[in-house]
Motif scaffolding. Structure first.
Motif, PDB file in Angstrom:
ATOM      1  N   PHE A   1      68.347  36.164  27.927  1.00 26.72           N
ATOM      2  CA  PHE A   1      68.614  35.301  26.773  1.00 26.72           C
ATOM      3  C   PHE A   1      67.315  34.626  26.316  1.00 26.72           C
ATOM      4  CE2 PHE A   1      68.693  31.899  29.894  1.00 26.72           C
ATOM      5  CZ  PHE A   1      68.249  30.797  29.190  1.00 26.72           C
ATOM      6  N   PHE A   2      66.416  34.336  27.280  1.00 25.58           N
ATOM      7  CA  PHE A   2      65.162  33.684  26.911  1.00 25.58           C
ATOM      8  C   PHE A   2      64.310  34.599  26.043  1.00 25.58           C
ATOM      9  CE2 PHE A   2      60.621  32.960  27.650  1.00 25.58           C
ATOM     10  CZ  PHE A   2      60.516  31.638  27.260  1.00 25.58           C
ATOM     11  N   LYS A   3      64.201  35.873  26.439  1.00 26.83           N
ATOM     12  CA  LYS A   3      63.387  36.821  25.662  1.00 26.83           C
ATOM     13  C   LYS A   3      63.965  36.998  24.258  1.00 26.83           C
ATOM     14  CE  LYS A   3      60.344  39.035  27.137  1.00 26.83           C
ATOM     15  NZ  LYS A   3      58.895  38.768  27.123  1.00 26.83           N
ATOM     16  N   LYS A   4      65.310  37.042  24.171  1.00 22.90           N
ATOM     17  CA  LYS A   4      65.941  37.205  22.859  1.00 22.90           C
ATOM     18  C   LYS A   4      65.698  35.994  21.977  1.00 22.90           C
ATOM     19  CE  LYS A   4      69.579  40.301  24.552  1.00 22.90           C
ATOM     20  NZ  LYS A   4      71.018  40.433  24.864  1.00 22.90           N
ATOM     21  N   GLU A   5      65.887  34.803  22.577  1.00 21.14           N
ATOM     22  CA  GLU A   5      65.646  33.577  21.805  1.00 21.14           C
ATOM     23  C   GLU A   5      64.175  33.422  21.461  1.00 21.14           C
ATOM     24  OE1 GLU A   5      67.753  31.353  20.526  1.00 21.14           O
ATOM     25  OE2 GLU A   5      69.402  32.643  21.190  1.00 21.14           O
TER      26      GLU A   5
END
Length: 554
Positions: free
Chosen positions: A118-122
């Motif tokens: 989720f961090f990479k996507k955000e």
């Protein structure tokens, strides 16, 4: 050596630890001397880094390596498995070469860099906002509009100023005419001309205002779009940060978990500082608790070039940091017996406070190393309390020395004397000289160090060199004795910053030689070899120069 847990634990051989005792209590993280087991582990990890570790990370040790130089804090955790076998885990703070995945080193508590996390996507979304903001800020029309606005603003100022000068000249001319006119019609004409000048000035101002407003309006359109994107980015960044705080969940030996956000909500910080949870020690403890390993002892050491602001020496052992790690380790080490906190032990107990001089105005004492100048939160014994016991008047402390520093202190007996001598200190007219023993032979005979200092907000009481926000700090120095391994120097502090002499001695832009026994910026010894040897000031009553000198005992 045998390896298990995916090669993350390195077991000691029987020969390596033969005759070495297992410590009964775990290392106190914020002030410690590595025990024999820890020293063996540190030595092995440093050997591995020197000879076997392969990474594109540039520690600054290989001068042929290109790219940004970043030294790193590494940590080891000596552990005992369920069968009683001893070994150690290894970790690094932050990431190396853009990744958390390296053989031999334990994983992070939470890996932000995992693909599709989720961090990479955000992060991709935030990067898109950054791209849009940069695109608008670098838009040729926007840049040209700002350039034209500045250009025409200056032109308007120049033209209006020139017109006002012209009006002033006209006014002077009309004044001369008025001195000679004798009829009413001529006066009316002069008034008409004056009104006309003011009217023309008004028209000129309004004309320029219309021109500049047209530029302002178009510039504002760009700036509102940019600020709108920045606001959304801030909101998304804050949301992402809070999500991350909850992902970092820390274990203790009882199997209890606490998130990063929850841990720091109970502190004065309220929110975790940048990088919290990424230090080596929390990673090590998390892996140990997750794999049923008993923590025995730990140590952290610096590997590589020192940062420009901090004092970090290659291979030196350091305590865990206060700002980021203390709240986390309070939870993670809950229930684990710790070694004595030497920071709470009165190391000055039993050391003599010698009186050098005394009259009815003040008293000069030779403070022993490790005695506080004034009472602390935990330790009451101090120069102040000892003088309270022997003087008939209330001692008034004028200046202080660090607990670890020995030497001369002047203490007033009356408020008037206190005010007078304190004023001399504030005016920098008091002459002070310190003697220090440095931990290596230095080059040069004398010089001046000018490195501005400020507190390290994430790791108090350590100080940082900061050219942007630091306070001026200047020290003169001179070599008085030198051996192959040490240098004795005189220091004259021209300013009075916290840890000034210790920082100026240790920092690579200073003498690059920590004072012997400096447990913050160097290595622990029997004491800090820093002594306030000389004081000179004007006696408040006699108005004569008084001088006091006590030689160091190292």
């Amino acid at each position: 050596m045998n390896h298990s847990f995916n090669n993350k634990i390195t077991y000691f051989s029987k020969d390596e630890i033969k005759g070495v005792d297992i410590p009964e209590k775990f290392t106190f993280p914020f002030y410690y001397e590595p025990n024999p087991l820890t020293k063996i582990a540190v030595s092995q990890l440093q050997s591995y880094l020197e000879n076997e570790f392969r990474s594109e990370h540039n520690f600054g040790l290989n001068k042929n390596h290109s790219g940004l130089v970043i030294g790193k804090m590494f940590g080891i955790l000596v552990t005992q498995d369920s069968e009683g076998k001893l070994g150690y885990l290894s970790a690094f703070s932050g990431k190396l070469a853009g990744t958390n995945a390296h053989e031999k080193f334990v994983p992070p508590v939470f890996d932000m860099l995992t693909e599709n996390s989720f961090f990479k996507k955000e992060e991709e979304i935030l990067n898109q906002f950054n791209f849009e903001i940069e695109k608008l800020e670098s838009d040729e029309e926007f840049i040209q509009l700002k350039f034209d606005f500045e250009k025409y603003s200056q032109e308007s100022i120049d033209e209006i100023s020139a017109f006002k000068s012209w009006i002033k000249t006209n006014k002077t001319e009309r004044k001369k005419i008025r001195e000679n006119i004798q009829n009413e019609s001529s006066e009316k004409e002069l008034i008409r001309q004056s009104n006309l000048d003011q009217f023309k000035l008004k028209i000129l101002k309004e004309s320029w205002e219309d021109v500049l407003n047209s530029f302002k309006q178009r510039i504002n359109e760009f700036e509102e779009k940019i600020e709108g994107l920045k606001k959304i980015r801030r909101e998304k960044s804050a949301t992402l940060q809070n999500q991350l705080f909850e992902q970092y969940s820390f274990l203790n030996k009882n199997g209890e978990t606490k998130s990063l956000g929850s841990i720091f909500s109970e502190t004065v910080y309220e929110k975790p500082p940048a990088g919290a949870g990424e230090c080596a020690t929390p990673k090590l403890l998390q892996f140990a608790f997750s794999n049923n390993l008993k923590p025995v002892s730990f140590a952290e050491f610096w590997w590589g070039d020192s940062p420009k602001s901090e004092v970090r020496k290659h291979k030196y052992i350091y305590p865990a940091c206060n700002g980021k790690c203390r709240p986390i380790l309070k939870h993670m080490l809950n229930g684990i017996p710790l070694e004595e906190n030497m920071l709470l032990k009165n190391l000055g107990e039993g050391k003599e406070l010698k009186i050098v001089y005394e009259d009815d105005s003040f008293i000069i004492v030779n403070k022993p190393a490790e005695l506080l100048s004034v009472p602390g939160i935990e330790i009451h014994d101090s120069v102040y309390t000892r003088l309270q016991d022997i003087l008939d008047v209330e001692p008034l402390i004028i200046h202080r020395l660090d607990m670890s520093t020995s030497g001369l202190l002047v203490v007033a007996k009356t408020k008037e004397i206190h005010k007078n001598i304190q004023h001399q200190f504030l005016k920098r007219t008091v002459k002070k000289r310190y003697t220090a023993l440095l931990s290596k032979a230095i080059e040069g005979k004398n010089g001046e160090i000018n490195l501005p200092l400020r507190g390290d907000f994430d790791d108090r009481p350590r100080q940082l060199v900061c050219f942007e926000h630091g306070k001026k700090a200047i020290t003169k120095w001179e070599v008085i004795e030198k051996t192959q391994t040490t240098t004795k120097v005189h220091f004259w502090p021209l300013t009075g910053r916290t840890h000034q002499l210790r920082m100026h001695a240790a920092h690579e832009l200073g003498l690059n030689a920590p004072i012997v026994g400096d447990d913050l910026y160097g290595t622990v010894a029997d004491r800090l070899h820093l002594h306030a040897a000389y004081l000179e000031f004007i006696h408040p009553k006699t108005k004569e120069v008084v001088q006091f000198e006590v030689k160091e005992d190292f």
